[in-house]
Design a protein around this motif. Sequence first.
Motif, PDB file in Angstrom:
ATOM      1  N   ALA A 125      -0.352   7.894   3.976  1.00 12.48           N
ATOM      2  CA  ALA A 125       0.437   9.048   3.553  1.00 12.48           C
ATOM      3  C   ALA A 125       1.520   9.375   4.574  1.00 12.48           C
ATOM      4  N   TYR A 126       1.152   9.380   5.852  1.00 16.00           N
ATOM      5  CA  TYR A 126       2.114   9.696   6.906  1.00 16.00           C
ATOM      6  C   TYR A 126       3.290   8.722   6.866  1.00 16.00           C
ATOM      7  N   GLU A 127       3.001   7.432   6.823  1.00 22.26           N
ATOM      8  CA  GLU A 127       4.072   6.441   6.871  1.00 22.26           C
ATOM      9  C   GLU A 127       4.926   6.474   5.603  1.00 22.26           C
ATOM     10  N   ALA A 128       4.280   6.650   4.449  1.00 21.14           N
ATOM     11  CA  ALA A 128       5.029   6.680   3.194  1.00 21.14           C
ATOM     12  C   ALA A 128       5.955   7.891   3.131  1.00 21.14           C
ATOM     13  N   LEU A 129       5.501   9.034   3.631  1.00 22.05           N
ATOM     14  CA  LEU A 129       6.338  10.236   3.615  1.00 22.05           C
ATOM     15  C   LEU A 129       7.460  10.151   4.651  1.00 22.05           C
ATOM     16  N   CYS A 130       7.161   9.561   5.804  1.00 25.24           N
ATOM     17  CA  CYS A 130       8.221   9.359   6.799  1.00 25.24           C
ATOM     18  C   CYS A 130       9.325   8.457   6.251  1.00 25.24           C
ATOM     19  N   ILE A 137       0.835  -1.201   0.000  1.00 23.07           N
ATOM     20  CA  ILE A 137       0.000   0.000   0.000  1.00 23.07           C
ATOM     21  C   ILE A 137       0.870   1.251   0.000  1.00 23.07           C
ATOM     22  N   GLY A 138       1.881   1.275   0.854  1.00 25.24           N
ATOM     23  CA  GLY A 138       2.776   2.419   0.893  1.00 25.24           C
ATOM     24  C   GLY A 138       3.502   2.631  -0.425  1.00 25.24           C
ATOM     25  N   GLN A 139       3.875   1.542  -1.097  1.00 31.30           N
ATOM     26  CA  GLN A 139       4.558   1.643  -2.382  1.00 31.30           C
ATOM     27  C   GLN A 139       3.628   2.185  -3.456  1.00 31.30           C
ATOM     28  N   ARG A 140       2.330   1.834  -3.368  1.00 28.93           N
ATOM     29  CA  ARG A 140       1.362   2.382  -4.330  1.00 28.93           C
ATOM     30  C   ARG A 140       1.376   3.913  -4.271  1.00 28.93           C
ATOM     31  N   LEU A 141       1.405   4.461  -3.050  1.00 26.07           N
ATOM     32  CA  LEU A 141       1.449   5.917  -2.918  1.00 26.07           C
ATOM     33  C   LEU A 141       2.782   6.458  -3.426  1.00 26.07           C
ATOM     34  N   ALA A 142       3.862   5.820  -3.055  1.00 25.41           N
ATOM     35  CA  ALA A 142       5.185   6.284  -3.490  1.00 25.41           C
ATOM     36  C   ALA A 142       5.285   6.315  -5.011  1.00 25.41           C
ATOM     37  N   ASP A 143       4.683   5.340  -5.668  1.00 24.01           N
ATOM     38  CA  ASP A 143       4.730   5.275  -7.129  1.00 24.01           C
ATOM     39  C   ASP A 143       3.893   6.373  -7.780  1.00 24.01           C
ATOM     40  N   THR A 144       2.913   6.905  -7.047  1.00 25.07           N
ATOM     41  CA  THR A 144       2.054   7.960  -7.585  1.00 25.07           C
ATOM     42  C   THR A 144       2.683   9.335  -7.424  1.00 25.07           C
TER      43      THR A 144
END
Length: 286
Positions: free
Chosen positions: A176-181, A151-158
């Motif tokens: 979002a919080y975890e992916a940005l951290c 899930i976090g990678q999906r956001l990172a890829d976007t």
Amino acid sequence: MSRIVLVHGIAQEVLGPETLLAEWYPALSDGLTLGSGPGVPREEVSMAFYGDLFRQKGHRGPGVPELDAGDVEDGIERELLLQWWEHAARLESRVPGPGDRTRLRTPHLVQRALDALSHSAFFAGIGERLMIGAARQVRRYFTEPALRDTIGQRLADTLTDRTELVVAHSLGSVVAYEALCARPERPDVALVTLGSPLGVRNIVFDRLRPAPTHSRGRWPAPVRQWVNIADGGDLVALAKELGPLFGDRVRDLPIHNGARAHDVRPYLTAAPTGRVIAEALAGHAR
């Protein structure tokens, strides 16, 4: 070019990124208009989609398999339902609270919680299966590491180098919080969280990655400004203010969404939200 990246919450498993964007984009545009902000072309807005990862596999028989109180797992699922119950009882007189004598009519604690929540305005028209399903998606996110990473990678890829703003709703704010951290090296962005459960103790806050230290969550390094928006009747955003947990740099903004306290559309159409988004985009341009 993904100038704005949107991140959805739970219960979107049968939709897709374009379907959701078709629902969110008009509300986003209305909020900007009502907040006297400039419009943003649709091609500059993207949806970080992960709902399909929760979609159930095919099974024999029609519809979705039924869930009842006996299917609720101890731990996150049970505690989340009980916290929703306690909060709903404080907000609405028609919702019997955990300490009321009426609780003795139903022997099972979780069943009492589900019965009580069925009387709340927040869960009006939502069956037990959907309430349990919502709690289950939260539990799966925190207890299935491979799912959480995907899930976090999906956001990172976007996200792109030109992304200026992340707008995240419900569980999406945790994503979002975890992916940005996890990506301190990326270009700076503004963050707007809507109906966020990030401040829910024991269930969400204490399970975050990175883990909070001394009861304080880490500030996401790429985030230059963070505005958290919550309706007072939003049961998902049990902790309405995130500043006490993540620092004074968080700007907490109360809002009123009417009967649909947690729905992303009234969050987005609100003039205060539109102003916040316009200010975030303007701030990036300066």
